[in-house]
Design a protein around this motif. Structure first.
Motif, PDB file in Angstrom:
ATOM      1  N   ARG A 167      14.432   4.682   5.540  1.00  0.00           N
ATOM      2  CA  ARG A 167      14.686   3.745   6.632  1.00  0.00           C
ATOM      3  C   ARG A 167      13.604   3.825   7.702  1.00  0.00           C
ATOM      4  O   ARG A 167      13.284   2.828   8.348  1.00  0.00           O
ATOM      5  CB  ARG A 167      16.063   4.020   7.255  1.00  0.00           C
ATOM      6  CG  ARG A 167      17.234   3.596   6.394  1.00  0.00           C
ATOM      7  CD  ARG A 167      18.508   3.580   7.219  1.00  0.00           C
ATOM      8  NE  ARG A 167      18.832   4.892   7.775  1.00  0.00           N
ATOM      9  CZ  ARG A 167      19.583   5.808   7.174  1.00  0.00           C
ATOM     10  NH1 ARG A 167      20.107   5.555   5.972  1.00  0.00           N
ATOM     11  NH2 ARG A 167      19.836   6.970   7.761  1.00  0.00           N
ATOM     12  N   ASN A 168      13.071   5.011   7.883  1.00  0.00           N
ATOM     13  CA  ASN A 168      12.075   5.234   8.939  1.00  0.00           C
ATOM     14  C   ASN A 168      10.675   5.426   8.349  1.00  0.00           C
ATOM     15  O   ASN A 168       9.870   6.191   8.882  1.00  0.00           O
ATOM     16  CB  ASN A 168      12.474   6.455   9.775  1.00  0.00           C
ATOM     17  CG  ASN A 168      13.766   6.231  10.535  1.00  0.00           C
ATOM     18  OD1 ASN A 168      13.791   5.525  11.540  1.00  0.00           O
ATOM     19  ND2 ASN A 168      14.845   6.825  10.039  1.00  0.00           N
ATOM     20  N   LYS A 169      10.407   4.706   7.268  1.00  0.00           N
ATOM     21  CA  LYS A 169       9.135   4.864   6.556  1.00  0.00           C
ATOM     22  C   LYS A 169       7.945   4.672   7.482  1.00  0.00           C
ATOM     23  O   LYS A 169       7.014   5.472   7.497  1.00  0.00           O
ATOM     24  CB  LYS A 169       9.054   3.881   5.388  1.00  0.00           C
ATOM     25  CG  LYS A 169       7.753   3.985   4.586  1.00  0.00           C
ATOM     26  CD  LYS A 169       7.611   2.863   3.573  1.00  0.00           C
ATOM     27  CE  LYS A 169       7.293   1.543   4.240  1.00  0.00           C
ATOM     28  NZ  LYS A 169       6.954   0.480   3.266  1.00  0.00           N
ATOM     29  N   ASP A 170       7.940   3.606   8.255  1.00  0.00           N
ATOM     30  CA  ASP A 170       6.772   3.303   9.075  1.00  0.00           C
ATOM     31  C   ASP A 170       6.510   4.399  10.102  1.00  0.00           C
ATOM     32  O   ASP A 170       5.349   4.758  10.366  1.00  0.00           O
ATOM     33  CB  ASP A 170       6.945   1.958   9.774  1.00  0.00           C
ATOM     34  CG  ASP A 170       6.926   0.791   8.800  1.00  0.00           C
ATOM     35  OD1 ASP A 170       6.451   0.984   7.664  1.00  0.00           O
ATOM     36  OD2 ASP A 170       7.388  -0.308   9.174  1.00  0.00           O
ATOM     37  N   ARG A 196       0.833  -1.205   0.000  1.00  0.00           N
ATOM     38  CA  ARG A 196       0.000   0.000   0.000  1.00  0.00           C
ATOM     39  C   ARG A 196       0.864   1.249   0.000  1.00  0.00           C
ATOM     40  O   ARG A 196       0.554   2.231  -0.657  1.00  0.00           O
ATOM     41  CB  ARG A 196      -0.930   0.000   1.222  1.00  0.00           C
ATOM     42  CG  ARG A 196      -1.882   1.187   1.178  1.00  0.00           C
ATOM     43  CD  ARG A 196      -2.793   1.264   2.373  1.00  0.00           C
ATOM     44  NE  ARG A 196      -3.559   2.504   2.321  1.00  0.00           N
ATOM     45  CZ  ARG A 196      -3.947   3.176   3.381  1.00  0.00           C
ATOM     46  NH1 ARG A 196      -3.644   2.744   4.591  1.00  0.00           N
ATOM     47  NH2 ARG A 196      -4.654   4.292   3.252  1.00  0.00           N
ATOM     48  N   ARG A 197       1.968   1.190   0.759  1.00  0.00           N
ATOM     49  CA  ARG A 197       2.854   2.351   0.818  1.00  0.00           C
ATOM     50  C   ARG A 197       4.293   1.891   0.662  1.00  0.00           C
ATOM     51  O   ARG A 197       4.891   1.383   1.600  1.00  0.00           O
ATOM     52  CB  ARG A 197       2.674   3.091   2.144  1.00  0.00           C
ATOM     53  CG  ARG A 197       1.307   3.765   2.261  1.00  0.00           C
ATOM     54  CD  ARG A 197       1.227   4.599   3.524  1.00  0.00           C
ATOM     55  NE  ARG A 197       0.030   5.390   3.530  1.00  0.00           N
ATOM     56  CZ  ARG A 197      -0.933   5.327   4.459  1.00  0.00           C
ATOM     57  NH1 ARG A 197      -0.800   4.466   5.457  1.00  0.00           N
ATOM     58  NH2 ARG A 197      -1.987   6.103   4.395  1.00  0.00           N
ATOM     59  N   ARG A 198       4.809   2.063  -0.542  1.00  0.00           N
ATOM     60  CA  ARG A 198       6.224   1.751  -0.756  1.00  0.00           C
ATOM     61  C   ARG A 198       7.097   2.906  -0.303  1.00  0.00           C
ATOM     62  O   ARG A 198       8.290   2.754  -0.110  1.00  0.00           O
ATOM     63  CB  ARG A 198       6.467   1.429  -2.225  1.00  0.00           C
ATOM     64  CG  ARG A 198       5.739   0.161  -2.660  1.00  0.00           C
ATOM     65  CD  ARG A 198       6.215  -0.374  -3.979  1.00  0.00           C
ATOM     66  NE  ARG A 198       5.512  -1.618  -4.299  1.00  0.00           N
ATOM     67  CZ  ARG A 198       5.840  -2.432  -5.285  1.00  0.00           C
ATOM     68  NH1 ARG A 198       6.875  -2.150  -6.060  1.00  0.00           N
ATOM     69  NH2 ARG A 198       5.157  -3.531  -5.507  1.00  0.00           N
ATOM     70  N   ALA A 199       6.488   4.068  -0.174  1.00  0.00           N
ATOM     71  CA  ALA A 199       7.187   5.239   0.348  1.00  0.00           C
ATOM     72  C   ALA A 199       6.175   6.077   1.113  1.00  0.00           C
ATOM     73  O   ALA A 199       5.010   6.162   0.734  1.00  0.00           O
ATOM     74  CB  ALA A 199       7.808   6.056  -0.784  1.00  0.00           C
ATOM     75  N   ALA A 246      14.832  14.008   7.814  1.00  0.00           N
ATOM     76  CA  ALA A 246      15.403  15.214   7.229  1.00  0.00           C
ATOM     77  C   ALA A 246      15.837  15.039   5.779  1.00  0.00           C
ATOM     78  O   ALA A 246      15.779  15.985   4.986  1.00  0.00           O
ATOM     79  CB  ALA A 246      16.582  15.699   8.077  1.00  0.00           C
ATOM     80  N   SER A 247      16.277  13.851   5.381  1.00  0.00           N
ATOM     81  CA  SER A 247      16.765  13.621   4.020  1.00  0.00           C
ATOM     82  C   SER A 247      16.233  12.289   3.498  1.00  0.00           C
ATOM     83  O   SER A 247      15.691  11.481   4.264  1.00  0.00           O
ATOM     84  CB  SER A 247      18.294  13.654   3.988  1.00  0.00           C
ATOM     85  OG  SER A 247      18.836  12.688   4.860  1.00  0.00           O
TER      86      SER A 247
END
Length: 369
Positions: free
Chosen positions: A252-255, A199-202, A245-246
Motif C-alpha cells: 500500500r505504501n510502495k511509493d 518500472r517498480r511493481r514492488a 512492517a509487513s
C-alpha cells in the motif's frame, strides 16, 4: 560416457539468409554463430528433384526432422509428416511457424517482430493499452518458440522410447509468446486489465541506483528477506515502521518505501552494497551490461560461456550449453559450419558413391551458390 548428437543443417544454395546478418569483413556473423554452433552443413536445392530424393535417403537415419517453412510447404515438396513416416514409421517431425498450422493467419509469412506485435507483449513491455508499444530484445519470440519446440522434441523422444511411436510436433512464435506471458495473460483473462510496463511493481523487487550511478537489483519480497535487507542497509527502523512492517502495508505504501530505498542506496557506491547484502543472505545482484556479464565468474564456472578454437575465425568466446547433464555432458566444440562443408561426407555416410555425388553437383542438387 561420450555421446554427441549430430545436427545436420540443410541450407539452400548461397546459404541461409542469417549468414549475411551483420557479416563482418573477417567472415564473422554473430547472428549465424549464435544459432549454429556445432552443426554440420549440407547444401540442397530443394527445387531440384534429386535434392528431394537425398532428403528421403537421409530420413531413415535421422531421429528428428525440423523445419520452419510456412504450413503446407513441406507437403507440397512431398516431405510432409505422412510422407516421412512412410520412410521411417517412428519419425518425429518438428514444425516451427509464426502463427501455428491452423486459423486464418496460418499461411501468412511472419517473423519475430510481428509475432511480438500480435502477442500483446509490446504493450505489456511498453506503456500499456493506448500508450507507446515497446518490443522486447530482437529474436525473443524466435528464441522462446525454438526452446519450446525443443521441449516438444524431447517429450516426443521419450514417448517414442516408451511407446514406439513417432509424431508431428507443431510449435509457433505466438504460441511461445503466450507461454512466456502466462501470468500476465491469465491476469487479463480474469480481470480484463493490462497494466503495461511499470518500472517498480514492488519496492523490494526492483533495482536502485547507487551513489556511483551503477544499479543493484534486490528481490526481498518474503518477510524474512525484507528483514534481512533492513539489517544489511543498517536501517533497522524500516522494519519497525508500521507502513513497511509487513507485506500488505509495504504494498500500500510502495511509493513511500521506494523513496526511502532510493535515498538509502544512493549513500554508497554499488560495490560497497554487495558485501553486506551477501552477508545478510539477501537475494541481490549487480545490474550488469554484457561487458560485466561476460567477465562474471559464475558464467564460466558453469560453462554457460566457453572458449572454443575454430579453423576460420580463430579463438572465440561463445555461449555454452544452458543445462548440465551428469551422464552425457553437452558441449560446444565448434563454430557454425562453413556452407556446404559436410555435404560430401553426409552423402557418403548415406550410401552414395562418388559418381552419384558428382552427378548431384552436375544437376545442381547440391550446389553451394
Amino acid at each position: 560416457m561420450t555421446w554427441a548428437p549430430e545436427v545436420i543443417k540443410v541450407e539452400p544454395p548461397g546459404g541461409e539468409q542469417g549468414r549475411a546478418n551483420g557479416l563482418g569483413p573477417d567472415g564473422f556473423s554473430s547472428y549465424f554463430e549464435g544459432h549454429n554452433r556445432g552443426k554440420r552443413s549440407i547444401t540442397l536445392d530443394l527445387r531440384v528433384a534429386e535434392a528431394i530424393d537425398i532428403v528421403r535417403r537421409l530420413v531413415p537415419s535421422c531421429d528428428v526432422v525440423v523445419e520452419n517453412f510456412r504450413p503446407g510447404v513441406m507437403e507440397a515438396m512431398g516431405l510432409g509428416y505422412e510422407s516421412l513416416r512412410l520412410l521411417r514409421p517412428d519419425i518425429i517431425l518438428a514444425s516451427a511457424s509464426a502463427w501455428g498450422r491452423n486459423g486464418p493467419w496460418a499461411e501468412r509469412p511472419g517473423y519475430d517482430h510481428v509475432a511480438q506485435a500480435l502477442s500483446g507483449v509490446m504493450y505489456e513491455q511498453g506503456e500499456g493499452p493506448g500508450g507507446t508499444p515497446q518490443a522486447l530484445i530482437g529474436g525473443f519470440a524466435d528464441q522462446i518458440g525454438a526452446m519450446l519446440l525443443a521441449f516438444g522434441v524431447s517429450t516426443a523422444l521419450v514417448a517414442r522410447e516408451r511407446e514406439g511411436i513417432g509424431q508431428h510436433i507443431d510449435g509457433s512464435l505466438i504460441g511461445g509468446m503466450v507461454a512466456m506471458q502466462s501470468k500476465q495473460i491469465m491476469e487479463f483473462l480474469r480481470t480484463g486489465k493490462q497494466t503495461g510496463f511499470e518500472r517498480r511493481r514492488a519496492a523490494t523487487y526492483t533495482n536502485y541506483e547507487c551513489g556511483d550511478g551503477r544499479h543493484i537489483a534486490i528481490a526481498a519480497q518474503d518477510q524474512k528477506y525484507w528483514e534481512r535487507l533492513c539489517e544489511a542497509l543498517d536501517e533497522g527502523w524500516l522494519k519497525d515502521d508500521e507502513r513497511f512492517a509487513s507485506p500488505f502495508p509495504r504494498a500500500r505504501n510502495k511509493d513511500a518505501l521506494v523513496g526511502e530505498l532510493d535515498r538509502i542506496f544512493r549513500k554508497r557506491p554499488m560495490a560497497e552494497w554487495l558485501e553486506p547484502l551477501a552477508a545478510a543472505g539477501v537475494p541481490h545482484a549487480p545490474v550488469l551490461d554484457y561487458a560485466g556479464m561476460s567477465e562474471h565468474p559464475q558464467y564460466w564456472a558453469n560453462e554457460y560461456l566457453v572458449e572454443i578454437e575454430t579453423p576460420h575465425l580463430g579463438r572465440l568466446r561463445v555461449p555454452g550449453a544452458p543445462v548440465r547433464m551428469s551422464a552425457t555432458p553437452p558441449r560446444v566444440d565448434s563454430a557454425g559450419p562453413i556452407l556446404g562443408a559436410d555435404t560430401e561426407d553426409i552423402l557418403l555416410a548415406a550410401g552414395y558413391d562418388w559418381d552419384e555425388i558428382a552427378a548431384f553437383k552436375e544437376c545442381g542438387a547440391t550446389r553451394t551458390a
